[in-house]
Write a protein that holds these residues in place. Structure first.
Motif, PDB file in Angstrom:
ATOM      1  N   LEU A  17      -3.991  34.213   7.578  1.00  0.00           N
ATOM      2  CA  LEU A  17      -4.638  33.637   8.762  1.00  0.00           C
ATOM      3  C   LEU A  17      -5.383  34.703   9.551  1.00  0.00           C
ATOM      4  CD1 LEU A  17      -1.837  31.203   9.959  1.00  0.00           C
ATOM      5  CD2 LEU A  17      -3.973  30.617   8.818  1.00  0.00           C
ATOM      6  N   ALA A  18      -4.839  35.916   9.601  1.00  0.00           N
ATOM      7  CA  ALA A  18      -5.485  36.995  10.349  1.00  0.00           C
ATOM      8  C   ALA A  18      -6.753  37.482   9.658  1.00  0.00           C
ATOM      9  CB  ALA A  18      -4.511  38.162  10.527  1.00  0.00           C
ATOM     10  N   ALA A  19      -6.880  37.262   8.362  1.00  0.00           N
ATOM     11  CA  ALA A  19      -8.069  37.706   7.635  1.00  0.00           C
ATOM     12  C   ALA A  19      -9.255  36.784   7.855  1.00  0.00           C
ATOM     13  CB  ALA A  19      -7.757  37.806   6.147  1.00  0.00           C
ATOM     14  N   ILE A  20      -9.028  35.620   8.438  1.00  0.00           N
ATOM     15  CA  ILE A  20     -10.128  34.687   8.684  1.00  0.00           C
ATOM     16  C   ILE A  20     -11.114  35.277   9.690  1.00  0.00           C
ATOM     17  CG2 ILE A  20     -10.719  32.435   9.644  1.00  0.00           C
ATOM     18  CD1 ILE A  20      -8.073  31.406   8.473  1.00  0.00           C
ATOM     19  N   GLY A  21     -10.615  35.874  10.759  1.00  0.00           N
ATOM     20  CA  GLY A  21     -11.479  36.418  11.801  1.00  0.00           C
ATOM     21  C   GLY A  21     -12.432  37.494  11.304  1.00  0.00           C
ATOM     22  N   PRO A  22     -11.927  38.553  10.665  1.00  0.00           N
ATOM     23  CA  PRO A  22     -12.843  39.564  10.133  1.00  0.00           C
ATOM     24  C   PRO A  22     -13.789  39.008   9.074  1.00  0.00           C
ATOM     25  CG  PRO A  22     -10.660  40.484  10.307  1.00  0.00           C
ATOM     26  CD  PRO A  22     -10.534  39.013  10.606  1.00  0.00           C
ATOM     27  N   GLY A  23     -13.348  38.033   8.292  1.00  0.00           N
ATOM     28  CA  GLY A  23     -14.228  37.432   7.295  1.00  0.00           C
ATOM     29  C   GLY A  23     -15.407  36.724   7.935  1.00  0.00           C
ATOM     30  N   VAL A  24     -15.128  35.981   8.994  1.00  0.00           N
ATOM     31  CA  VAL A  24     -16.202  35.310   9.726  1.00  0.00           C
ATOM     32  C   VAL A  24     -17.104  36.344  10.396  1.00  0.00           C
ATOM     33  CG1 VAL A  24     -16.674  33.800  11.697  1.00  0.00           C
ATOM     34  CG2 VAL A  24     -14.912  33.177  10.059  1.00  0.00           C
ATOM     35  N   GLY A  25     -16.506  37.387  10.949  1.00  0.00           N
ATOM     36  CA  GLY A  25     -17.289  38.428  11.610  1.00  0.00           C
ATOM     37  C   GLY A  25     -18.239  39.129  10.665  1.00  0.00           C
ATOM     38  N   LEU A  61     -10.185  45.842  11.761  1.00  0.00           N
ATOM     39  CA  LEU A  61      -9.297  44.776  12.231  1.00  0.00           C
ATOM     40  C   LEU A  61      -8.538  44.147  11.069  1.00  0.00           C
ATOM     41  CD1 LEU A  61     -11.544  42.997  14.868  1.00  0.00           C
ATOM     42  CD2 LEU A  61      -9.582  44.471  15.283  1.00  0.00           C
ATOM     43  N   ALA A  62      -9.211  43.976   9.939  1.00  0.00           N
ATOM     44  CA  ALA A  62      -8.539  43.409   8.774  1.00  0.00           C
ATOM     45  C   ALA A  62      -7.452  44.346   8.258  1.00  0.00           C
ATOM     46  CB  ALA A  62      -9.567  43.128   7.679  1.00  0.00           C
ATOM     47  N   LEU A  66      -3.418  43.829   7.890  1.00  0.00           N
ATOM     48  CA  LEU A  66      -2.703  44.043   6.634  1.00  0.00           C
ATOM     49  C   LEU A  66      -1.458  44.897   6.847  1.00  0.00           C
ATOM     50  CD1 LEU A  66      -2.660  43.823   3.522  1.00  0.00           C
ATOM     51  CD2 LEU A  66      -4.027  45.902   3.468  1.00  0.00           C
ATOM     52  N   VAL A  67      -1.522  45.854   7.760  1.00  0.00           N
ATOM     53  CA  VAL A  67      -0.410  46.784   7.984  1.00  0.00           C
ATOM     54  C   VAL A  67       0.683  46.160   8.845  1.00  0.00           C
ATOM     55  CG1 VAL A  67       0.162  49.009   9.057  1.00  0.00           C
ATOM     56  CG2 VAL A  67      -1.850  48.803   7.625  1.00  0.00           C
ATOM     57  N   MET A  68       0.314  45.293   9.760  1.00  0.00           N
ATOM     58  CA  MET A  68       1.290  44.747  10.712  1.00  0.00           C
ATOM     59  C   MET A  68       2.507  44.066  10.076  1.00  0.00           C
ATOM     60  SD  MET A  68       1.019  45.412  13.831  1.00  0.00           S
ATOM     61  CE  MET A  68       0.259  47.001  13.782  1.00  0.00           C
ATOM     62  N   PRO A  69       2.358  43.285   8.998  1.00  0.00           N
ATOM     63  CA  PRO A  69       3.573  42.702   8.403  1.00  0.00           C
ATOM     64  C   PRO A  69       4.576  43.734   7.904  1.00  0.00           C
ATOM     65  CG  PRO A  69       1.653  41.570   7.586  1.00  0.00           C
ATOM     66  CD  PRO A  69       1.161  42.735   8.374  1.00  0.00           C
ATOM     67  N   PHE A  70       4.099  44.916   7.525  1.00  0.00           N
ATOM     68  CA  PHE A  70       5.007  45.949   7.037  1.00  0.00           C
ATOM     69  C   PHE A  70       5.677  46.713   8.169  1.00  0.00           C
ATOM     70  CE2 PHE A  70       1.842  45.468   3.611  1.00  0.00           C
ATOM     71  CZ  PHE A  70       2.715  45.017   2.627  1.00  0.00           C
TER      72      PHE A  70
END
Length: 72
Positions: A17-25, A61-62, A66-70
């Protein structure tokens, strides 16, 4: 309630879900950059430099997402 049957790590869903924002950007950056190059081809160097800078910020941002879950 609804998530009682879900097992495993939900952090991968959060990153998806967090990758949607940078993808749109990134799409907006390169779409508008292409339009700008079509309108003013003499400013290609400046436009391309700004595109690369904006792309780097979006990808940062992407990578943070990616790092935050770890971390937790």
């Amino acid at each position: 309630a609804a998530a009682e049957g879900v097992t495993g790590s939900l952090s991968s869903i959060g990153y998806g879900l967090a990758a949607i924002g940078p993808g749109v950007g990134v799409g907006i950056i390169f779409g508008n950059g292409t339009q700008a190059l079509a309108r003013q081809p003499e400013a290609a160097g400046l436009i391309r430099a700004n595109q690369i800078l904006g792309f780097a910020f979006c990808e940062a941002l992407a990578l943070i997402g990616l790092v935050m879950p770890f971390v937790y």
